[in-house]
Design an enzyme around this catalytic site. Structure first.
Site, PDB file in Angstrom:
ATOM      1  N   PRO A   2      92.838  12.129 -17.630  1.00  0.00           N
ATOM      2  CG  PRO A   2      92.632  10.973 -19.596  1.00  0.00           C
ATOM      3  CD  PRO A   2      93.560  11.780 -18.800  1.00  0.00           C
ATOM      4  CD  GLU A   3      90.016  14.810 -12.578  1.00  0.00           C
ATOM      5  OE1 GLU A   3      89.096  14.754 -11.748  1.00  0.00           O
ATOM      6  OE2 GLU A   3      90.760  15.797 -12.692  1.00  0.00           O
ATOM      7  CG  HIS A  91     104.307  11.879 -27.923  1.00  0.00           C
ATOM      8  ND1 HIS A  91     105.385  11.599 -27.122  1.00  0.00           N
ATOM      9  CD2 HIS A  91     104.441  13.175 -28.287  1.00  0.00           C
ATOM     10  CE1 HIS A  91     106.134  12.682 -27.010  1.00  0.00           C
ATOM     11  NE2 HIS A  91     105.586  13.653 -27.706  1.00  0.00           N
ATOM     12  NE  ARG A 110     103.618  14.748 -17.659  1.00  0.00           N
ATOM     13  CZ  ARG A 110     103.214  15.317 -16.526  1.00  0.00           C
ATOM     14  NH1 ARG A 110     102.035  15.906 -16.472  1.00  0.00           N
ATOM     15  NH2 ARG A 110     103.972  15.291 -15.471  1.00  0.00           N
TER      16      ARG A 110
END
Ligand code: ZN
Length: 272
Positions: A2-3, A91, A110
């Site tokens: 996410p930017e 996750h 990740r």
DNA sequence: ACCGTGGCCTGGACGC
DNA sequence: TGCGTCCAGGCCACGG
């Protein structure tokens, strides 16, 4: 990760969903995602979410007088709110349950993200925040300000845009997109851009980032907002992930190269 | 001080 | 079916 546009979308979503809610319980399912997970759990219990802000790509939630929860989403981090019971998979790393009902989960395939509670300092004193450059959407981010920052760096402009110490919030998607919109090749030296190029670059930053926020960010595989919805800006990407496709402006094939070990996409004809 | 590189992780796509 | 390789929204610790 996410930017800036994705984090901005998440921050707005959190304000709508969890602002004012009181944390009844914190479950840390994967301790390495949380710095000091035991105090983290205990100190957040019974605290209200008072404010939610973005600093660069980081999310800062105020949970008390000089108490702030910082979330860095890494590449695949998600914060999703469920009005009843959140589903948990392998996750799902952190679960916040609220007194008023509902659960907020931190999910990260990740595991590059981090959650940390800071006490006794204001957000501007958090080391990560102290290392951030100016926000490109701030009113004070003029082309003159950008020109000054650029003049201090001989690096490739693409690397410059990714450097959070110089400008906060731009990541790998929007660096390529911004340079396409500005008509500047990613390999150009930051300190060798001409004044018109600098003005175009600033326009492109604000234009691309604002449009991406309007469309709730870019989802191509993992990103989801607080309601679990995808962002729609992927339909407006001009070069990112479009290697070999025809440029929408001139039909030249989009090229991919590596800069600082990250894919960089551009049109060799439109970008000079 | 600056730069580049590799490591942290999982999983999907693709070629053989 | 199964490998090996490459790819993917970030950041930090190392080296030279
Ligand atoms: Zn073109």
């Amino acid at each position: 990760m996410p930017e800036l546009p994705e984090v901005e979308t998440i921050v707005k979503g959190l304000r709508g969903k969890v602002l004012g809610r009181i944390i009844k319980e914190v479950q840390v399912l994967e301790p390495k995602m949380v710095i000091n997970s035991d105090p983290f759990r205990n100190k957040l219990k019974d605290r209200a979410i008072r404010r939610v802000e973005r600093q660069g790509k980081a999310i800062i939630m105020q949970t008390g007088q000089k108490a702030y929860l910082m979330v860095n989403l890494g590449m695949t981090g998600r914060l999703i709110f469920y009005p009843d019971t959140a589903p948990v998979d392998k996750h799902t790393h952190v679960l916040f349950s609220f007194s008023q009902g509902g659960q907020l989960i931190y999910h990260d395939q990740r595991q590059f993200g981090r959650l940390q509670l800071y006490e006794g300092i204001e957000p501007e004193q958090i080391p990560f925040v102290m290392g951030l450059g100016p926000d490109p959407l701030d009113a004070g981010f003029t082309w003159q300000r950008l020109a000054h920052l650029l003049s201090k760096s001989r690096r490739a402009i693409k690397d410059f845009l990714l450097d959070q110490k110089r400008i906060a919030g731009i990541g790998n998607i929007y660096a390529s997109e911004i340079l396409f919109h500005a008509g500047i090749k990613p390999l150009r030296s930051a300190n060798q851009l001409r004044m018109e190029e600098i003005k175009r670059l600033r326009q492109a930053m604000q234009g691309v980032l604002r449009a991406a926020i309007e469309h709730r960010g870019t989802s191509f595989s993992d990103y989801l907002d607080v309601e679990g919805k995808e962002g729609n800006y992927k339909h407006f990407l001009k070069v990112y992930l479009r290697e070999g496709e025809a440029c929408s402006h001139c039909t030249t094939r989009i090229v991919r190269t590596k800069l600082a070990n990250r894919s960089t996409y551009y049109c060799p004809t439109c970008q000079k």
